[in-house]
Design a protein around this motif. Structure first.
Motif, mmCIF file in Angstrom:
data_model
loop_
_atom_site.group_PDB
_atom_site.id
_atom_site.type_symbol
_atom_site.label_atom_id
_atom_site.label_comp_id
_atom_site.label_asym_id
_atom_site.label_seq_id
_atom_site.Cartn_x
_atom_site.Cartn_y
_atom_site.Cartn_z
ATOM 1 N N ALA A 46 0.831 -1.199 0.000
ATOM 2 C CA ALA A 46 0.000 0.000 0.000
ATOM 3 C C ALA A 46 0.874 1.262 0.000
ATOM 4 O O ALA A 46 0.593 2.219 -0.717
ATOM 5 N N ALA A 47 1.939 1.245 0.787
ATOM 6 C CA ALA A 47 2.834 2.397 0.823
ATOM 7 C C ALA A 47 3.506 2.599 -0.536
ATOM 8 O O ALA A 47 3.645 3.726 -1.007
ATOM 9 N N HIS A 48 3.904 1.512 -1.163
ATOM 10 C CA HIS A 48 4.529 1.595 -2.490
ATOM 11 C C HIS A 48 3.546 2.168 -3.518
ATOM 12 O O HIS A 48 3.908 3.036 -4.315
ATOM 13 N N LEU A 49 2.317 1.692 -3.482
ATOM 14 C CA LEU A 49 1.311 2.174 -4.447
ATOM 15 C C LEU A 49 0.992 3.657 -4.213
ATOM 16 O O LEU A 49 0.782 4.397 -5.164
ATOM 17 N N ARG A 50 0.952 4.064 -2.957
ATOM 18 C CA ARG A 50 0.724 5.493 -2.657
ATOM 19 C C ARG A 50 1.862 6.326 -3.215
ATOM 20 O O ARG A 50 1.637 7.364 -3.843
ATOM 21 N N LYS A 51 3.091 5.860 -2.994
ATOM 22 C CA LYS A 51 4.262 6.591 -3.474
ATOM 23 C C LYS A 51 4.275 6.624 -5.001
ATOM 24 O O LYS A 51 4.547 7.651 -5.605
ATOM 25 N N GLU A 52 3.963 5.512 -5.628
ATOM 26 C CA GLU A 52 3.946 5.426 -7.084
ATOM 27 C C GLU A 52 2.865 6.336 -7.667
ATOM 28 O O GLU A 52 3.066 6.955 -8.695
ATOM 29 N N GLY A 53 1.740 6.422 -6.997
ATOM 30 C CA GLY A 53 0.637 7.260 -7.468
ATOM 31 C C GLY A 53 0.914 8.742 -7.333
ATOM 32 O O GLY A 53 0.400 9.550 -8.086
#
Length: 55
Positions: A46-53
């Motif tokens: 989830a943290a990775h997807l937030r950062k990627e977004g």
């Protein structure tokens, strides 16, 4: 239960205690690693997807 290592990565702090590896069997170690993955993976993803977004 003594803290043997503390690692900070971004907003996350990993704290390792000696009870996770002291007087445990190899099977218990594997079970602990599996449980850690089940707990940590969703949060890390989830943290990775937030950062990627936000990039």
């Amino acid at each position: 239960m003594a803290i043997v290592k503390e690692v900070k990565k971004g907003d996350t702090t990993f704290i390792f205690h000696d009870d996770c590896c002291k007087n445990v069997t190899p099977e218990e170690i594997q079970a602990n690693k599996k449980l850690l993955g089940q707990i940590a993976y969703p949060a890390l993803r989830a943290a990775h997807l937030r950062k990627e977004g936000s990039a």
